[in-house]
Design an enzyme around this catalytic site. Structure first.
Site, PDB file in Angstrom:
ATOM      1  N   GLU A 146      39.209  46.350  44.938  1.00 21.65           N
ATOM      2  CA  GLU A 146      39.499  47.384  45.930  1.00 21.65           C
ATOM      3  C   GLU A 146      38.537  47.375  47.109  1.00 21.65           C
ATOM      4  O   GLU A 146      38.801  48.011  48.136  1.00 21.65           O
ATOM      5  CB  GLU A 146      39.520  48.770  45.278  1.00 21.65           C
ATOM      6  CG  GLU A 146      38.193  49.234  44.696  1.00 21.65           C
ATOM      7  CD  GLU A 146      37.965  48.807  43.265  1.00 21.65           C
ATOM      8  OE1 GLU A 146      37.075  49.397  42.624  1.00 21.65           O
ATOM      9  OE2 GLU A 146      38.672  47.890  42.780  1.00 21.65           O
ATOM     10  N   HIS A 199      39.645  36.188  40.889  1.00 23.00           N
ATOM     11  CA  HIS A 199      40.895  36.904  40.626  1.00 23.00           C
ATOM     12  C   HIS A 199      41.699  36.863  41.916  1.00 23.00           C
ATOM     13  O   HIS A 199      41.147  37.015  43.007  1.00 23.00           O
ATOM     14  CB  HIS A 199      40.613  38.345  40.194  1.00 23.00           C
ATOM     15  CG  HIS A 199      41.837  39.165  39.907  1.00 23.00           C
ATOM     16  ND1 HIS A 199      42.936  38.661  39.246  1.00 23.00           N
ATOM     17  CD2 HIS A 199      42.151  40.460  40.187  1.00 23.00           C
ATOM     18  CE1 HIS A 199      43.852  39.616  39.117  1.00 23.00           C
ATOM     19  NE2 HIS A 199      43.401  40.707  39.690  1.00 23.00           N
ATOM     20  N   GLY A 250      31.097  38.078  32.113  1.00 23.51           N
ATOM     21  CA  GLY A 250      29.997  37.332  32.694  1.00 23.51           C
ATOM     22  C   GLY A 250      28.885  36.981  31.727  1.00 23.51           C
ATOM     23  O   GLY A 250      28.349  35.868  31.767  1.00 23.51           O
ATOM     24  N   ASP A 289      47.588  38.530  34.817  1.00 21.96           N
ATOM     25  CA  ASP A 289      46.369  39.291  34.538  1.00 21.96           C
ATOM     26  C   ASP A 289      46.649  40.788  34.589  1.00 21.96           C
ATOM     27  O   ASP A 289      46.262  41.538  33.684  1.00 21.96           O
ATOM     28  CB  ASP A 289      45.291  38.913  35.553  1.00 21.96           C
ATOM     29  CG  ASP A 289      43.952  39.565  35.252  1.00 21.96           C
ATOM     30  OD1 ASP A 289      43.238  39.058  34.369  1.00 21.96           O
ATOM     31  OD2 ASP A 289      43.613  40.580  35.894  1.00 21.96           O
TER      32      ASP A 289
END
Length: 332
Positions: free
Chosen positions: A84, A108, A134, A191
């Site tokens: 966002e 992504h 991660g 996803d």
């Protein structure tokens, strides 16, 4: 079958002499930047000056710069801030420095696929998406292994975009495990679908509904918690490690028969229709537009739903029961 790339398909040297800017220092930003640095590449982390991440990155031995400075210096810019925020940050702080020949990378595809970011045609646009959090990317790299990842090429201005992307994947250890070829469209839509229907949305609603059913039928909330939430991890771990067949082989025959016969009643034709409806909202961009507008409005619906879930009775009883589990305290 998917095309899979390994170590033999990647040449890390193609990125030697290029500066890589990692925008963001969250879970993926931290793991990817540190691993690239340890692979001998020239890495700078682009952050908001004075923030907590700035100090943490410096403490970790990383070169740190403002986002504008990092974008100006870099040949390869990897966007690892939340979806966002990416559009606004890109347009205001990165786009002015996206000169011909640069590489813009993502983990992504949301902002590229839905057109929130529209790079010039003279730059490469690539994606390397590790299929793990991660901390696991970093741990596997340090152990000489890696996690699987996805690779996608949206624009190939240089005719070397795939080579650059695979070199990046090698730099974070992913080619040791295998890198599957996909597209920005496929990665983004699958996803989001997985998150909404299964991993985050469907799973939590199933747990809440089953908990409520038992409690409303007069069973103790503590027992309901164990049977509907706590034991879910045991089943998911079995599927994660060996697939569904291995899970069925590990549970009792009673559990298998009950699960196979009744599970098909829970996920019925109406449920499948809602899955298709959810997928269509992802495919035609309705969900993306809704999420953008929600953020522009200050997240009123998001915040209300978050608060509603935080106050659900399963959270209250769960907090009490988890205090009885010393192994959870040891992880903190």
């Amino acid at each position: 079958m998917a095309t899979i790339y390994y170590e033999k398909d990647a040449d890390l040297k193609i990125l030697k002499g290029k500066k890589i800017a990692i925008i963001g220092y969250g879970s993926q930003g931290m793991a990817q930047s540190q691993s690239l640095k340890d692979s001998g590449l020239d890495v700078v982390v682009g952050l908001r000056k004075g923030g907590a991440s700035w100090e943490q990155a410096k403490k970790d031995g990383m070169k740190v710069a403002t986002i504008e400075e990092a974008a100006q210096q870099a040949d390869y810019i990897q966007m690892l801030i939340p979806d966002e925020l990416q559009g606004k940050v890109y347009h205001e702080q990165i786009e002015p420095y996206m000169k011909k020949g640069k590489i813009l990378g993502f983990s992504h595809g949301f902002n590229i696929h839905y057109g929130m970011i529209k790079p010039g045609k003279d730059i490469d646009v690539v994606m390397i998406a590790p299929k793990s959090p991660g901390h696991l990317v970093r741990r596997m790299y340090q152990q000489g292994a890696g996690v699987p990842a996805l690779v996608a090429i949206q624009q190939d201005a240089s005719k070397k975009a795939l080579q650059y992307a695979l070199a990046y994947a090698a730099g974070i250890g992913c080619t040791r495990a295998g890198v599957l070829a996909t597209t920005f469209k496929e990665e983004t839509e699958t996803d989001l679908f997985g998150e909404q229907v299964d991993l985050c949305g469907g799973c939590t609603e199933m747990v809440k509904a089953s908990f409520e059913t038992l409690v409303n039928a007069g069973y103790q909330p503590e027992i309901a918690y164990f049977e509907t939430l706590h034991e879910l991890k045991l089943i998911v771990d079995l599927m994660y490690e060996g697939g569904m067949a291995a899970m069925w082989d590990s549970v009792s025959d009673t559990a298998q028969y009950g699960g196979m016969t009744r599970g098909r009643r829970i996920i019925n034709e109406q449920s499948r229709m809602e899955m298709w409806r959810t997928l269509e909202e992802i495919q035609d961009g309705r969900f993306a537009r809704e999420w953008v507008l929600e953020n522009m409005a200050g997240r009123p619906h998001f915040n209300a739903l978050t608060q509603q879930d935080a106050e659900h009775p399963i959270e209250i009883v769960g907090k009490e029961l988890r205090s009885m589990m010393p192994w959870l305290k040891q992880k903190k």
